[in-house]
Design an enzyme around this catalytic site. Structure first.
Site, PDB file in Angstrom:
ATOM      1  N   LYS A 185       0.865  -1.176   0.000  1.00  0.00           N
ATOM      2  CA  LYS A 185       0.000   0.000   0.000  1.00  0.00           C
ATOM      3  C   LYS A 185       0.901   1.226   0.000  1.00  0.00           C
ATOM      4  O   LYS A 185       1.384   1.661   1.029  1.00  0.00           O
ATOM      5  CB  LYS A 185      -0.918   0.003   1.228  1.00  0.00           C
ATOM      6  CG  LYS A 185      -2.264   0.731   0.994  1.00  0.00           C
ATOM      7  CD  LYS A 185      -2.140   2.186   0.613  1.00  0.00           C
ATOM      8  CE  LYS A 185      -2.016   3.092   1.813  1.00  0.00           C
ATOM      9  NZ  LYS A 185      -2.020   4.556   1.407  1.00  0.00           N
ATOM     10  N   GLU A 260       9.808   2.033  10.465  1.00  0.00           N
ATOM     11  CA  GLU A 260      10.848   3.028  10.197  1.00  0.00           C
ATOM     12  C   GLU A 260      10.124   4.364  10.164  1.00  0.00           C
ATOM     13  O   GLU A 260       9.372   4.646   9.232  1.00  0.00           O
ATOM     14  CB  GLU A 260      11.546   2.722   8.869  1.00  0.00           C
ATOM     15  CG  GLU A 260      12.918   3.373   8.763  1.00  0.00           C
ATOM     16  CD  GLU A 260      12.883   4.722   8.075  1.00  0.00           C
ATOM     17  OE1 GLU A 260      12.646   5.728   8.788  1.00  0.00           O
ATOM     18  OE2 GLU A 260      13.084   4.772   6.866  1.00  0.00           O
ATOM     19  N   CYS A 294      13.496  11.184   6.102  1.00  0.00           N
ATOM     20  CA  CYS A 294      13.272  10.877   7.520  1.00  0.00           C
ATOM     21  C   CYS A 294      14.552  11.002   8.330  1.00  0.00           C
ATOM     22  O   CYS A 294      14.527  11.344   9.511  1.00  0.00           O
ATOM     23  CB  CYS A 294      12.674   9.486   7.672  1.00  0.00           C
ATOM     24  SG  CYS A 294      13.594   8.200   6.799  1.00  0.00           S
ATOM     25  N   GLU A 393       9.988  17.065  13.708  1.00  0.00           N
ATOM     26  CA  GLU A 393      10.404  16.802  12.335  1.00  0.00           C
ATOM     27  C   GLU A 393       9.645  17.726  11.378  1.00  0.00           C
ATOM     28  O   GLU A 393       8.422  17.789  11.404  1.00  0.00           O
ATOM     29  CB  GLU A 393      10.125  15.341  11.977  1.00  0.00           C
ATOM     30  CG  GLU A 393      10.568  14.949  10.585  1.00  0.00           C
ATOM     31  CD  GLU A 393      10.322  13.480  10.294  1.00  0.00           C
ATOM     32  OE1 GLU A 393      11.208  12.830   9.725  1.00  0.00           O
ATOM     33  OE2 GLU A 393       9.234  12.980  10.648  1.00  0.00           O
TER      34      GLU A 393
END
Length: 513
Positions: A185, A260, A294, A393
């Site tokens: 997905k 992750e 990331c 972030e």
């Protein structure tokens, strides 16, 4: 350059299949803000069909069609996929530019990475055959033991939008090498190359149901996939907030997960480093992929004695970055993925300024680009550790800066985060670098560089950056279940209990009594 986006359906059980509810999602080119096509929008009904196809493919013919085949058999398919990706490299790279806004030079490199990943796991699949039934030394001679490495089963693979096909490859390649079947997905913001990958799977005759690809919204397709009772494992790459939801869904059935997640990685620049090299690695580590990484080393921690000169260097290097239509030659900073993400990044910059930080460079839309979700490379100073820009972030081309005076202070600042994905240190003192590699709380530490990644090395984070590791042998192991097999090889009885008497012995005993 007009690039035609192919119109695809869901890929389930080896065939293109229209979503049950016939819904579709528009594709918006981040660099032009124009609708350039659409993708199918799967819902729970489609997920049910895809999971059933993967389950049947896993057990078909007693597993002899895929799950129980040799690693060498599966490796042939992985190598065929790698070759097909390279044959279509130019087309796939262009499609990914239109879908993501990343510079063409990056998406072309990503396609090389996709092929490399499949070739690497083809090698590991072949090597897996030789590792089966490897004897284990045990201290009791009346037994012998060995371990079988078996595929876990049906895997849900949920991937992000920043590296659409490459992140999918990091999961698909080891999962198929292990003998698992899977449902991919991808993010609804970037699914085009993943759907083209389905066509590659058709071309190389992957057995039906081994890999299924369902596109759609996270709430309508991702959530039912993550919570499906017939999925044996979930591998997710994305935000920490969504990762928590995935982990919660998996916990209801105690199924394994790999996560992750986000990051707020530091790069520490000591006073003995080469300032030009350090400057290039600093901006590469934060501004590559339009800052949407990331592991981006988005917290610069620089020694106070060189801070002023180093910031001048950073500005000079940043001014030299070509910001343009990502299809143009020389582009090194393209468009942010979507309007929503663009607004989020701009809000981070605005909040930093309101909290007292200084926007030293950038922080706005480039003046020469009227359309598209473009943001200048941004450097923010006068940052405190309590500010949002230091703690959260951003996922955009934004670097925040603090200075330090001692090594211990640098380590404390670097570890002052809820995340632990990556960290970098720039210094000519290799003994110092060695100390920091041990002290930094991160899954990856780069020394005198930032962001290089190789198929053979482990990838993953600590703290809220995730659970488990991808790539390398660790990536393959994450899709394997370990079964211990122990044989009793002695002809002697075990002797734990007194054996029951025979009928003759019992009769004699009764007569004696």
């Amino acid at each position: 350059m007009a690039i035609q986006i192919p119109s695809r359906q869901l890929f389930i059980d080896g065939e293109w299949r229209e979503p049950v509810l016939k819904k579709r999602i528009p594709i918006i080119n981040p660099a032009s803000e124009e609708i350039v096509g659409d993708i199918p929008a799967a819902t729970a009904e489609d997920v049910e069909i895809a999971v059933d196809a993967a389950r049947r493919a896993f057990s078909r013919n007693g597993g002899k069609d895929w799950a129980s085949t040799s690693g060498a058999f599966r490796a042939k398919f992985l190598r065929a996929i790698a070759s097909a990706v390279l044959e279509r490299k130019s087309e796939l790279a262009l499609l990914e530019v239109v879908d993501t806004g990343k510079p063409l030079v990056e998406t072309a490199s990503d396609m090389d990475g996709v092929a490399s990943c499949f070739n690497y796991y083809a090698e590991l699949a072949e090597a897996l055959d030789a590792k089966q039934k490897a004897p284990i030394s045990i201290p009791v001679q009346s037994f012998k033991s060995y371990v079988l490495k078996e595929p876990i089963g049906v895997i849900a693979l949920i991937t992000p939008w920043n590296y659409p096909l490459l992140m999918a490859a990091w999961k698909i390649a080891p999962a198929l090498a292990a003998g698992c079947t899977a449902i991919l997905k991808p993010s609804e913001l970037a699914s085009v190359t993943c759907l083209e990958f389905a066509e590659i799977c058709r071309q190389v005759d992957i057995p039906p149901g081994v890999l299924n690809i369902v596109t759609g919204l996270g709430s309508e397709a991702g959530a039912p996939l993550a919570s499906h009772p017939h999925v044996d494992k979930i591998s997710f790459t994305g935000s920490t907030a969504t990762g928590i939801k995935v982990m919660t869904a998996a916990a209801q059935m105690v199924k394994p997960i790999s996560l992750e997640l986000g990051g707020k990685s530091p790069i520490i620049v000591f006073e003995d480093g080469d300032l030009n090299n350090a400057a290039e690695w600093t901006i590469y580590g934060c501004f590559k992929t339009n800052g949407q990484i990331c592991s981006a080393t988005s917290r610069l921690i620089v020694h106070e004695s060189i801070a002023a000169d180093f910031l001048v260097k950073l500005i000079d290097w940043s001014k030299n970055i070509k910001i343009s239509d990502p299809l143009e030659d020389g582009c090194r900073l393209g468009a942010i993925i979507s309007q929503g993400q663009y607004e989020k990044v701009m809000n981070f910059i605005s909040t930093a300024k309101n909290e007292g930080a200084t926007i030293l460079y950038g922080g706005a839309r480039p003046q020469h680009l009227r359309k598209g979700f473009f943001i200048e490379p941004t450097i923010i100073t006068d940052v405190s550790t309590s500010m949002q820009i230091w703690r959260e972030e951003v996922f955009g081309p934004v670097l925040c800066v603090k200075t330090f005076s001692t090594e211990n202070e640098a380590i404390e600042l670097a570890n002052d985060t809820d995340y632990g994905l990556g960290a970098a240190v720039i210094s000519k003192d290799l003994e110092r670098c060695e100390r920091l590699t041990k002290a930094l709380q991160a899954g990856t530490v780069w020394v005198n560089c930032s962001q290089p990644c190789f198929d053979q090395t482990a990838w993953g984070g600590n703290k809220r950056s995730g659970i488990g590791r991808e790539l390398g042998e660790w990536g393959l192991d994450s899709y394997l279940s370990i079964k211990q097999v122990t044989h009793y090889i002695s002809n002697e009885p075990w002797g734990w209990y007194s054996p029951p008497q025979s009928s003759e012995e019992l009769e004699r005993s009764q007569k004696q009594n």
